[in-house]
Design an enzyme around this catalytic site. Structure first.
Site, short mmCIF file in Angstrom:
data_model
loop_
_atom_site.label_atom_id
_atom_site.label_comp_id
_atom_site.label_asym_id
_atom_site.label_seq_id
_atom_site.Cartn_x
_atom_site.Cartn_y
_atom_site.Cartn_z
N LYS A 91 -31.89 53.53 -40.06
CA LYS A 91 -31.42 53.44 -41.64
C LYS A 91 -33.87 53.39 -41.86
CE LYS A 91 -29.52 49.43 -41.34
NZ LYS A 91 -29.11 49.32 -40.08
N HIS A 134 -39.96 46.02 -40.79
CA HIS A 134 -38.92 45.48 -40.06
C HIS A 134 -38.93 44.84 -39.55
CE1 HIS A 134 -34.42 45.55 -40.01
NE2 HIS A 134 -34.71 45.47 -39.46
N SER A 147 -28.59 51.95 -35.33
CA SER A 147 -28.84 51.60 -36.34
C SER A 147 -30.29 51.33 -36.76
CB SER A 147 -27.45 50.28 -35.76
OG SER A 147 -26.74 49.93 -37.37
N ARG A 190 -18.28 48.80 -34.61
CA ARG A 190 -18.42 48.05 -33.68
C ARG A 190 -18.14 47.06 -33.98
NH1 ARG A 190 -24.58 49.38 -34.35
NH2 ARG A 190 -24.68 46.71 -33.12
N ASP A 243 -24.20 54.69 -40.42
CA ASP A 243 -24.30 53.67 -39.54
C ASP A 243 -23.83 52.50 -40.51
OD1 ASP A 243 -25.87 51.71 -38.13
OD2 ASP A 243 -26.90 50.96 -40.17
#
Length: 432
Positions: free
Chosen positions: A187, A82, A183, A168, A161
């Site tokens: 995921k 990621h 967050s 947010r 999330d």
């Protein structure tokens, strides 16, 4: 237990228990806790922070708020990667086939681009026919059989999330490391991989603007992995210029093809080799990163990495003729060459400006409903450290839009050209 008590504890800088965090997530997702109450708790977290254990509890409760993907029936260690996002970041499309060509199992769920950062899914969809909407069974079957699949995020994963991120975004609490880390990691953990490599970028084109904050985020996410029993490592990398030369969807796919043939940009190639060697050790295919890197280079030279890319795209419905013949990709009707107004050395390229300019040319979206022009974007002709003569080509714009004078001006000004050049010695940091 009461949400007002939980808000009050965090307001008073006290540590929340797992039970309190579970209560908040469960009842917020169920709609029993209202947005205004959740906003108060988010602001208390933003102002007073959380310790590593609280962040781990929050991440785990968010992960468990919806479906989770079970990849245990796929043999071997499943790896995931990621990036926190950047301009010209097409790493997944290079890195995935590279590690899969050596036996790693990459099972990846990705997102779309928004604002100045591009999305992996959009790049995939710029290849005619390529699908990102595989079913869970198709996804797992493909990873089992060819070692790689990249698809869109399952809407049933991590509903906490989705609700918290939207809140947010409208309450000024986005820039909180506990909330950012939970967050991202919730995921990733819900997606089922055994090991995760994170690329935390900093600089003008990244979410984290300085190395100190990027390192703090990286350490926080690695600690979440440790607390939850997952193998998580994080690289901290520089995004003070776009990655590679191409910015824009099918332009970046062409650069992916070049890189997998062994003649891609140096910065992109080196990042993929470094990340790939770490992932192959995480997958227990190699004992050390040096041997893994040698094998990755060999599979680029012998064509196996590119052939894995072709196999991956073909299995997801993409037309492989575009991969063998990149000239088949659609080319924008307006091609605008930009030339330097002075001589010297490129000291910096404002990645944020380049990313926003590519978006305005049609290569990105300001809202999720915007339609992307897959042929639009920017190709840089110079990178940091390069010598430039006055009147020399520095960038080429691709667009189907007219009236691009302001964009052209912004792109030229994004290049900081000075008489001398002092190299930046930052080479990346690995957190493990």
């Amino acid at each position: 237990m009461d949400i007002l008590d939980i808000i009050g504890k965090k307001r008073d800088k006290k540590e929340l228990t797992r039970e309190e965090i579970h209560y908040f997530i469960k009842h917020y997702v169920d709609g029993e806790i209202k947005d205004y109450q959740a906003s108060a708790l988010l602001m208390a977290i933003y102002l007073n922070g959380m310790n590593d254990l609280e962040i781990s509890y929050l991440t785990d409760e968010m992960k468990n708020s919806g479906d989770t993907l079970d990849l245990s029936d796929i043999p071997g260690i499943k790896v995931d990667k990621h990036s926190t996002g950047g301009v010209g970041d097409k790493v997944s499309l290079v890195l995935g086939p590279m590690v899969a060509s050596l036996g790693a199992k990459l099972a990846k769920m990705s997102g779309r681009g928004l604002g100045h950062t591009g999305g992996t899914l959009d790049k995939l969809e710029s290849i005619p026919g390529c699908r990102i909407d595989l079913s869970e069974e198709e996804f797992k079957k493909q990873v089992r059989e060819i070692g790689i699949a990249i698809i869109g995020q399952n809407e049933e994963l991590d509903p906490a999330d989705k609700k918290l991120y939207a809140l947010r975004d409208v309450t000024g609490t986005v820039a909180s490391i506990p909330l950012i880390a939970s967050s991202i990691m919730s995921k990733k953990l819900a997606s089922g991989a055994d090991s995760i490599l994170l690329d935390v970028k900093f600089g003008s084109g990244a979410f984290m603007k300085n190395m100190k904050d990027a390192r703090k985020l990286a350490v926080t996410m690695v600690n979440i992995g440790k607390n939850l029993g997952k193998d998580v490592k994080a690289e901290v990398t520089d995004m003070d210029q776009p990655l590679g030369y191409a910015v824009g969807n099918n332009l970046e796919v062409k650069e992916v093809i070049d890189t997998l043939h062994g003649h891609g940009p140096k910065d992109l190639t080196e990042l993929c080799l470094n990340s790939g060697s770490i992932m192959l050790v995480q997958a227990k295919i190699f004992n050390n990163e040096n041997d893994a890197k040698i094998a990755l280079k060999e599979n680029i030279q012998n064509g196996k990495a590119f052939e894995k890319f072709v196999e991956f795209i073909s299995r997801q419905g993409g037309d492989k003729e575009y991969l063998y013949h990149p000239e088949k990709f659609e080319v924008a009707s307006n091609i605008i060459e930009l030339y330097s107004k002075k001589a010297g050395y490129v000291n910096r390229i404002d990645a944020l400006t380049i990313g926003e300019s590519s978006m305005k040319l049609g290569g990105g979206r300001e809202t999720l409903d915007d339609i992307i022009d897959m042929s639009a974007g920017i190709v840089l002709n110079k990178k940091i450290g390069d010598k430039v003569e006055k009147g020399e080509l520095i960038a080429t714009l691709y667009t189907n839009k007219d009236n691009t004078e302001e964009i052209e001006k912004n792109v030229i000004e994004a290049f900081d050209i000075k008489k001398t050049f002092k190299p930046n010695k930052f080479e990346g940091i690995l957190i493990e």
